[in-house]
Design an enzyme around this catalytic site. Structure first.
Site, short mmCIF file in Angstrom:
data_model
loop_
_atom_site.label_atom_id
_atom_site.label_comp_id
_atom_site.label_asym_id
_atom_site.label_seq_id
_atom_site.Cartn_x
_atom_site.Cartn_y
_atom_site.Cartn_z
N TYR A 67 39.39 -36.81 27.98
CA TYR A 67 40.57 -36.10 28.45
C TYR A 67 40.57 -34.56 27.92
O TYR A 67 41.04 -33.52 28.19
CB TYR A 67 41.88 -36.49 27.43
CG TYR A 67 41.67 -36.63 25.97
CD1 TYR A 67 41.68 -35.44 25.15
CD2 TYR A 67 41.50 -37.75 25.38
CE1 TYR A 67 41.65 -35.44 23.66
CE2 TYR A 67 41.36 -37.88 23.86
CZ TYR A 67 41.32 -36.80 23.32
OH TYR A 67 41.28 -36.87 21.75
N GLU A 68 39.37 -34.18 27.18
CA GLU A 68 39.03 -32.85 26.73
C GLU A 68 38.47 -31.97 27.80
O GLU A 68 38.10 -30.89 28.01
CB GLU A 68 38.06 -32.51 25.57
CG GLU A 68 38.72 -33.13 24.18
CD GLU A 68 37.89 -33.11 23.05
OE1 GLU A 68 37.54 -31.94 22.62
OE2 GLU A 68 37.16 -33.91 23.02
N ALA A 98 40.44 -44.45 16.31
CA ALA A 98 41.88 -44.62 16.04
C ALA A 98 42.35 -45.40 17.29
O ALA A 98 41.97 -44.95 18.41
CB ALA A 98 42.70 -43.52 15.86
N HIS A 144 39.23 -33.14 14.52
CA HIS A 144 37.60 -33.31 14.62
C HIS A 144 36.93 -31.91 14.44
O HIS A 144 37.24 -30.99 14.83
CB HIS A 144 37.30 -33.65 16.17
CG HIS A 144 38.00 -34.67 16.79
ND1 HIS A 144 37.39 -35.99 16.66
CD2 HIS A 144 39.49 -35.04 16.84
CE1 HIS A 144 38.51 -37.01 17.12
NE2 HIS A 144 39.42 -36.41 17.10
N HIS A 168 35.85 -36.38 23.90
CA HIS A 168 36.65 -37.28 24.59
C HIS A 168 36.68 -36.72 26.10
O HIS A 168 36.58 -35.55 26.47
CB HIS A 168 37.94 -37.14 24.12
CG HIS A 168 38.19 -37.59 22.59
ND1 HIS A 168 37.93 -36.50 21.62
CD2 HIS A 168 38.50 -38.59 22.06
CE1 HIS A 168 38.21 -37.19 20.24
NE2 HIS A 168 38.49 -38.49 20.57
N SER A 214 39.44 -40.11 15.13
CA SER A 214 40.44 -39.42 14.67
C SER A 214 41.16 -39.70 13.38
O SER A 214 41.28 -40.96 13.20
CB SER A 214 41.84 -39.67 15.80
OG SER A 214 41.37 -39.19 17.06
N MET A 251 41.15 -44.12 23.31
CA MET A 251 40.56 -43.07 24.30
C MET A 251 39.29 -42.51 24.11
O MET A 251 38.77 -41.38 24.37
CB MET A 251 41.29 -41.68 24.26
CG MET A 251 43.03 -42.07 24.39
SD MET A 251 43.97 -40.52 24.32
CE MET A 251 45.62 -41.06 24.25
N SER A 252 38.41 -43.57 23.64
CA SER A 252 37.08 -43.26 23.16
C SER A 252 36.26 -44.50 23.14
O SER A 252 36.52 -45.48 23.73
CB SER A 252 37.17 -42.52 21.78
OG SER A 252 37.28 -43.46 20.87
N ASN A 292 48.85 -47.15 15.13
CA ASN A 292 50.01 -47.34 15.39
C ASN A 292 50.40 -48.62 16.45
O ASN A 292 49.08 -49.24 16.74
CB ASN A 292 50.68 -46.18 16.39
CG ASN A 292 49.53 -45.95 17.54
OD1 ASN A 292 48.32 -45.46 17.34
ND2 ASN A 292 49.97 -46.18 18.64
N HIS A 297 50.29 -38.07 18.00
CA HIS A 297 49.20 -37.76 17.39
C HIS A 297 49.10 -37.49 15.84
O HIS A 297 48.13 -37.75 15.23
CB HIS A 297 48.52 -36.57 18.02
CG HIS A 297 46.95 -36.16 17.87
ND1 HIS A 297 46.08 -37.27 17.76
CD2 HIS A 297 46.37 -35.30 17.43
CE1 HIS A 297 44.79 -36.72 17.62
NE2 HIS A 297 45.06 -35.32 17.15
N1 HPA Z 1 46.93 -45.30 22.77
C1 HPA Z 1 45.99 -44.66 22.98
N2 HPA Z 1 45.00 -44.23 22.25
C2 HPA Z 1 45.36 -44.30 20.81
C3 HPA Z 1 46.46 -44.98 20.26
C4 HPA Z 1 47.27 -45.67 21.36
O1 HPA Z 1 48.25 -46.05 20.87
N3 HPA Z 1 46.46 -44.70 19.16
C5 HPA Z 1 45.40 -43.96 18.69
N4 HPA Z 1 44.63 -43.58 19.74
#
Ligand code: HPA
Length: 280
Positions: free
Chosen positions: A88-89, A116, A64, A86, A33, A217-218, A241, A255
């Site tokens: 989640y998709e 990310a 993406h 992903h 990401s 998440m990947s 973050n 996001h």
């Molecule tokens: N949590 C899960 N996935 C992420 C995060 C997060 O804080 N930041 C970027 N991808």
């Protein structure tokens, strides 16, 4: 769309790609990401939209682009995924990892995976880079595993070891390069969760207790499949973050923030990866 694939299907995708390139890629690159702009540094690039490749899933999430970019980076022939898939998709772990096996059939021997991630380690700051030492595959441990189903023996063993999933050699090479370029790099364990919701503060505290330094998440499925197939793996998280660990916190996770900080990290990450590729 099939949830599992045969060797013939991986080979059909590899054949389609091979017809469109003049040199065989040796290194695969998955861009997470906000990190897609890294592919713009690839020279003499051939771009192949995922939608054109037989059996390839198509990426849906914002940030993406959804194409393979094949060309030279630091003189190395690379095959970059600009946009990944992903869980989640709605994809299966087998669909998510389809491109990794296609790269393997194309002759790729090393995979560089980026993502990310949220920082769990309290010393981490937004904008940090983390070299992945190991992972916690919560999704895989719970049964959503990319090697579920009949083993495709052409790739690897039924019960592959994951003790050195992240190559010792490539990790040392990255740290050496980072020191030379004076780019600070953290090290730690990446925890994969399914998303798409970000973690609750209780989940953040739990993941920390479990031994994770970053959460995303990947990545874990791609790494498992690459290591199963005998590829050397290098994994880098961009800490976009800091994970929020208290309900009383004034901070939030979004996001937009993930994409913005990811973009900011791209020039540094590009320099680092170019440095590593020059040493390969
Ligand atoms: N949590 C899960 N996935 C992420 C995060 C997060 O804080 N930041 C970027 N991808």
């Amino acid at each position: 769309m099939p949830t599992q694939f045969s060797l013939q299907e991986y080979d059909a995708a590899a054949a389609y790609i091979r017809e469109r390139i003049s040199q065989q890629p040796t290194v695969g690159l998955i861009l997470g990401s906000g990190l897609s702009p890294l592919a713009e540094s690839i020279e003499n690039a051939v771009r192949i939209p995922y939608a054109d490749i037989p059996h390839f899933p198509v990426s849906t999430v914002e940030g993406h682009a959804g194409q393979l970019v094949i060309g030279q980076l630091a003189g190395v022939q690379v095959c970059a995924m600009q946009g990944r898939f992903h869980l989640y998709e709605g994809y299966t772990p087998q669909q998510i990892t389809f491109p990794v096996r296609v790269m393997r059939r194309l002759g790729v021997g090393a995979l560089i995976v980026t993502n990310a991630a949220g920082g769990l380690n309290p010393t981490f700051r937004s904008g940090d880079l983390m070299l992945i030492e190991d992972h916690l595959n919560f999704v895989g441990m719970a049964g959503n595993h990319p090697l579920y189903g009949p083993n495709v023996d052409a790739f690897g063993l039924r019960f592959p070891s994951m003790i050195r999933a992240y190559s010792t050699r490539l990790r040392a090479l990255l740290l050496e390069t980072a020191a030379e370029l004076e780019i600070p790099v953290r090290q730690g364990v990446y925890a994969m969760v399914s998303g798409p919701s970000f973690e609750t503060p209780a989940e953040v505290r739990y993941l920390r207790h479990a031994g994770a330094d970053a959460v995303g998440m990947s990545t874990a499925p791609e790494v498992v499949v690459a290591h199963h197939a005998g590829m050397e793996v290098l994994g880098i998280s961009s800490i976009t973050n800091v994970a929020v660990d208290a309900t009383e916190s004034a901070m939030d996770t979004s996001h937009t923030e993930v994409l913005e900080i990811g973009k900011e990290i791209v020039p540094r990450l590009t320099r680092l990866l170019v440095g590593v590729l020059e040493k390969l």
